[in-house]
Write an enzyme that holds these catalytic residues in place. Structure first.
Site, PDB file in Angstrom:
ATOM      1  N   HIS A   1       0.853  -1.189   0.000  1.00  0.00           N
ATOM      2  CA  HIS A   1       0.000   0.000   0.000  1.00  0.00           C
ATOM      3  C   HIS A   1       0.889   1.240   0.000  1.00  0.00           C
ATOM      4  O   HIS A   1       1.673   1.461   0.923  1.00  0.00           O
ATOM      5  CB  HIS A   1      -0.902   0.004   1.234  1.00  0.00           C
ATOM      6  CG  HIS A   1      -1.737   1.233   1.356  1.00  0.00           C
ATOM      7  ND1 HIS A   1      -2.728   1.571   0.441  1.00  0.00           N
ATOM      8  CD2 HIS A   1      -1.735   2.234   2.271  1.00  0.00           C
ATOM      9  CE1 HIS A   1      -3.296   2.705   0.801  1.00  0.00           C
ATOM     10  NE2 HIS A   1      -2.708   3.126   1.912  1.00  0.00           N
TER      11      HIS A   1
ATOM     12  N   SER B   1      -3.176   5.199   5.991  1.00  0.00           N
ATOM     13  CA  SER B   1      -4.221   5.737   5.140  1.00  0.00           C
ATOM     14  C   SER B   1      -4.642   7.128   5.621  1.00  0.00           C
ATOM     15  O   SER B   1      -4.843   7.356   6.822  1.00  0.00           O
ATOM     16  CB  SER B   1      -5.429   4.794   5.153  1.00  0.00           C
ATOM     17  OG  SER B   1      -6.445   5.274   4.312  1.00  0.00           O
TER      18      SER B   1
ATOM     19  N   LYS C   1      -0.607  10.765   1.033  1.00  0.00           N
ATOM     20  CA  LYS C   1       0.284  10.218  -0.001  1.00  0.00           C
ATOM     21  C   LYS C   1      -0.172  10.610  -1.401  1.00  0.00           C
ATOM     22  O   LYS C   1       0.629  11.057  -2.231  1.00  0.00           O
ATOM     23  CB  LYS C   1       0.351   8.684   0.117  1.00  0.00           C
ATOM     24  CG  LYS C   1       0.880   8.168   1.442  1.00  0.00           C
ATOM     25  CD  LYS C   1       1.033   6.667   1.447  1.00  0.00           C
ATOM     26  CE  LYS C   1      -0.304   5.955   1.316  1.00  0.00           C
ATOM     27  NZ  LYS C   1      -1.194   6.193   2.468  1.00  0.00           N
ATOM     28  N   SER C   2      -1.459  10.429  -1.692  1.00  0.00           N
ATOM     29  CA  SER C   2      -1.963  10.724  -3.039  1.00  0.00           C
ATOM     30  C   SER C   2      -1.918  12.212  -3.342  1.00  0.00           C
ATOM     31  O   SER C   2      -1.605  12.618  -4.465  1.00  0.00           O
ATOM     32  CB  SER C   2      -3.399  10.193  -3.182  1.00  0.00           C
ATOM     33  OG  SER C   2      -3.442   8.791  -3.027  1.00  0.00           O
TER      34      SER C   2
ATOM     35  N   ASP D   1      -2.022   3.997  -4.519  1.00  0.00           N
ATOM     36  CA  ASP D   1      -2.791   3.151  -3.608  1.00  0.00           C
ATOM     37  C   ASP D   1      -2.187   1.755  -3.469  1.00  0.00           C
ATOM     38  O   ASP D   1      -1.880   1.316  -2.369  1.00  0.00           O
ATOM     39  CB  ASP D   1      -4.256   3.048  -4.046  1.00  0.00           C
ATOM     40  CG  ASP D   1      -5.109   2.397  -2.973  1.00  0.00           C
ATOM     41  OD1 ASP D   1      -5.038   2.849  -1.812  1.00  0.00           O
ATOM     42  OD2 ASP D   1      -5.810   1.425  -3.284  1.00  0.00           O
TER      43      ASP D   1
ATOM     44  N   ARG E   1      17.639  15.132  12.501  1.00  0.00           N
ATOM     45  CA  ARG E   1      17.758  16.523  12.045  1.00  0.00           C
ATOM     46  C   ARG E   1      19.022  16.764  11.223  1.00  0.00           C
ATOM     47  O   ARG E   1      19.177  17.826  10.632  1.00  0.00           O
ATOM     48  CB  ARG E   1      17.733  17.477  13.252  1.00  0.00           C
ATOM     49  CG  ARG E   1      16.453  17.354  14.067  1.00  0.00           C
ATOM     50  CD  ARG E   1      16.416  18.352  15.194  1.00  0.00           C
ATOM     51  NE  ARG E   1      16.400  19.720  14.727  1.00  0.00           N
ATOM     52  CZ  ARG E   1      16.326  20.789  15.535  1.00  0.00           C
ATOM     53  NH1 ARG E   1      16.292  20.619  16.840  1.00  0.00           N
ATOM     54  NH2 ARG E   1      16.323  22.007  15.031  1.00  0.00           N
TER      55      ARG E   1
END
Length: 311
Positions: free
Chosen positions: A138, A155, A159-160, A177, A243
């Site tokens: 995924h 989810s 991301k999309s 996806d 960092r």
């Protein structure tokens, strides 16, 4: 595991089917190809009959020196009920004994005009791709400056949306996806999109969009080698994030370990720019330029100089 039949080789490589039409639906179960040179001498104890058999100039030259009885015996033993096919290279003449044996056993007999080494190379590459270990993850796969970046995260983390911004900035979408991944070599992972959702991107509140239709063919690609993983996670104030960039995390997918960068998500952070810079920084590291190590060396030099002055 994907099913490969002899018919697939005929269609893919435009081979000439000479005999054994009844066996074109035989399955090929491995990528290994056999050149039965030892078998031509009559030694069949370890004959890999389940492999695709390839006869080149060397094998047929030796075969032509055998007597009639030996020729008939070799070809009959070469053609078994599980042999997926026999390929003759260089468009060479096919022995009559081989034609008869293939017809009787139902073994597909094919011929190619190309050199033996070239035929072996192309057939092996095709079969290894088909039989490569496979998994699905995924995430989103994007080609950024030639670097295959796999964006992962829970989810709804963005991301999309990040992939959409990257496409707008001129990069190319591979999969959204669900990313299908196959291991083509001991250190090579190739990712692609499932055919059902190829070129599609799901944006919450907007729905499904076709990236190729909106942004053109240059905004997508069918597959890409994965070399970097970017993991997006919601900002956790209790967690200490890297960092300097000296720490190198790894993510193991099947048998391959890939470098992974964890990017915390919070309002006001431009994730697309951060991921774009991460890809460019990864390219610099592969070229031998590491900003974090250079800073660490400078800091060490300053500390050593200050200690020397104090002494």
């Amino acid at each position: 595991m994907a099913k490969v039949r002899t018919q697939d080789l005929l269609e893919r490589f435009n081979l000439e089917l000479v005999a054994g039409e009844d066996g074109v639906h035989r399955e090929i179960h491995m990528s290994d190809i056999s050149r039965p040179g030892v078998e031509m001498t009559g030694y069949f104890k370890f004959y890999p009959k389940e492999r695709l058999q390839l006869l080149g100039k060397t094998e047929l030259s030796y075969y032509n020196e055998l007597n009639q009885e030996e020729r008939k015996d070799r070809m009959e033993r070469l053609c078994t009920d599980v042999t997926p096919g026999i390929v003759i290279t260089r468009q060479m003449d096919i022995p009559e004994e081989l034609l008869i044996a293939c017809r009787e056993a139902g073994v597909p007999l094919m011929r190619s005009p190309h050199k033996t080494t070239r035929v072996i190379s192309r057939l092996t590459n095709f079969l290894e791709t088909k039989f490569a270990p496979f998994t699905a993850i995924h995430g989103v796969l994007v080609d950024i400056y030639g670097i295959g970046v796999l964006i992962t995260g829970q989810s709804g983390v963005g991301k999309s949306e990040t992939a959409l911004e990257l496409v707008k900035r001129g990069h190319r979408l591979v999969a959204d996806d669900s990313v299908e991944i196959r291991q083509e070599d001991f250190d090579t992972l190739i990712g692609n999109s499932p055919p059902l959702i190829e070129h599609l991107l799901e944006i919450r509140g907007l729905g499904i969009i076709n990236v190729m239709t909106l942004f053109g063919a240059g905004a997508v690609r069918s597959y890409k080698r994965i070399t970097l993983v970017i993991n997006l996670e919601l900002w956790d104030q209790k967690k200490q994030y890297d960092r300097l960039g000296l720490d190198e995390d790894k993510k193991k997918i099947m048998d391959v370990e890939l470098p992974q960068v964890t990017v915390p998500v919070r309002p006001g952070r431009n994730l697309a720019v951060i991921i774009e810079v991460a890809a460019m920084n990864f390219r610099l590291k592969r070229m031998g330029v590491n900003a974090a190590e250079e800073f660490s060396e400078r800091l060490t030099q300053v500390i050593d100089r200050d200690q020397a002055e104090e002494d």
